[in-house]
Design a protein around this motif. Sequence first.
Motif, short mmCIF file in Angstrom:
data_model
loop_
_atom_site.label_atom_id
_atom_site.label_comp_id
_atom_site.label_asym_id
_atom_site.label_seq_id
_atom_site.Cartn_x
_atom_site.Cartn_y
_atom_site.Cartn_z
N TYR A 96 1.22 5.61 -4.74
CA TYR A 96 0.42 4.97 -5.77
C TYR A 96 -0.88 4.51 -5.13
CZ TYR A 96 1.97 0.43 -3.92
OH TYR A 96 2.22 -0.65 -3.10
N GLU A 97 -1.83 4.10 -5.95
CA GLU A 97 -3.20 3.92 -5.50
C GLU A 97 -3.38 2.91 -4.37
OE1 GLU A 97 -7.62 2.78 -7.31
OE2 GLU A 97 -5.92 3.12 -8.66
N SER A 98 -2.74 1.75 -4.46
CA SER A 98 -2.98 0.68 -3.48
C SER A 98 -1.86 0.55 -2.46
CB SER A 98 -3.19 -0.66 -4.20
OG SER A 98 -2.10 -0.97 -5.04
#
Length: 251
Positions: free
Chosen positions: A56-58
């Motif tokens: 996921y992005e973070s």
Amino acid sequence: MKAEELFEKRILDLANQSFCQGRYTFSNFLDLYEQSMFSSLKSQIRGIPWQCFGGYESAERMMVRFGSLDQLGYEQEYPISLLKITPESVKFAEKLSHRDYLGAMMHLGIERNLIGDILVMDQEAYVFIKDTIGPFLMQEWQKVRHTLIRVSEVPLMEFHYKPSFLDVTGFCPSFRADVLVGFLCKLSRKESSDLIKAQKVFVNGCLIENNSRTLKEGDVLSIRGYGKAVLSEVKGQSKKGRYHICMKKYV
């Protein structure tokens, strides 16, 4: 051979395999320290495309993928699966922490580098893992501490995560790393310096070893054992020269 040398050899081998064999290669999940070591190797893998992703992005823990669509002519997804962990009975479930979930998996013999981030949300958790261990965990993982659990797989495409933050505001004399570590963690300057010397402090995913390293708005400060936060805003300066700041701590 030291652990750092073995790590570097393994990463360079993966890069060379991708280039020489014309295929994608993937590392296991790297922690922040390993990601920092990887950054120091970039000059040795020029011309070999790579990308980091943790599901996921973070994400904090991430895999490195060597190879690209332009180079190889095809696409290949990261070997990452996402498991959702829920209690069999919400009524009798304990309040479980990141450490509890991690400990339960390692008790089953799972190596740490096969496990990515663990996101605890109320009485459920989401665990990013290397896909090869998914079937084993879904069959064998039955409890965390004394809480019986259900383990199911969730498609990565269906997972949407928005982190929560706690605002930490106050005054500090400068934007030095040791000052901001102390501010965020409520530690003395010496204790903050000791964490930096122990290689437990990272800025934007890179290890820092200099107490006087300064941060700017938008920088992410990560401290092993204490969490991470964004230096989100400098609100002004007092008459005594102290800076009024806000740090958003991930919770």
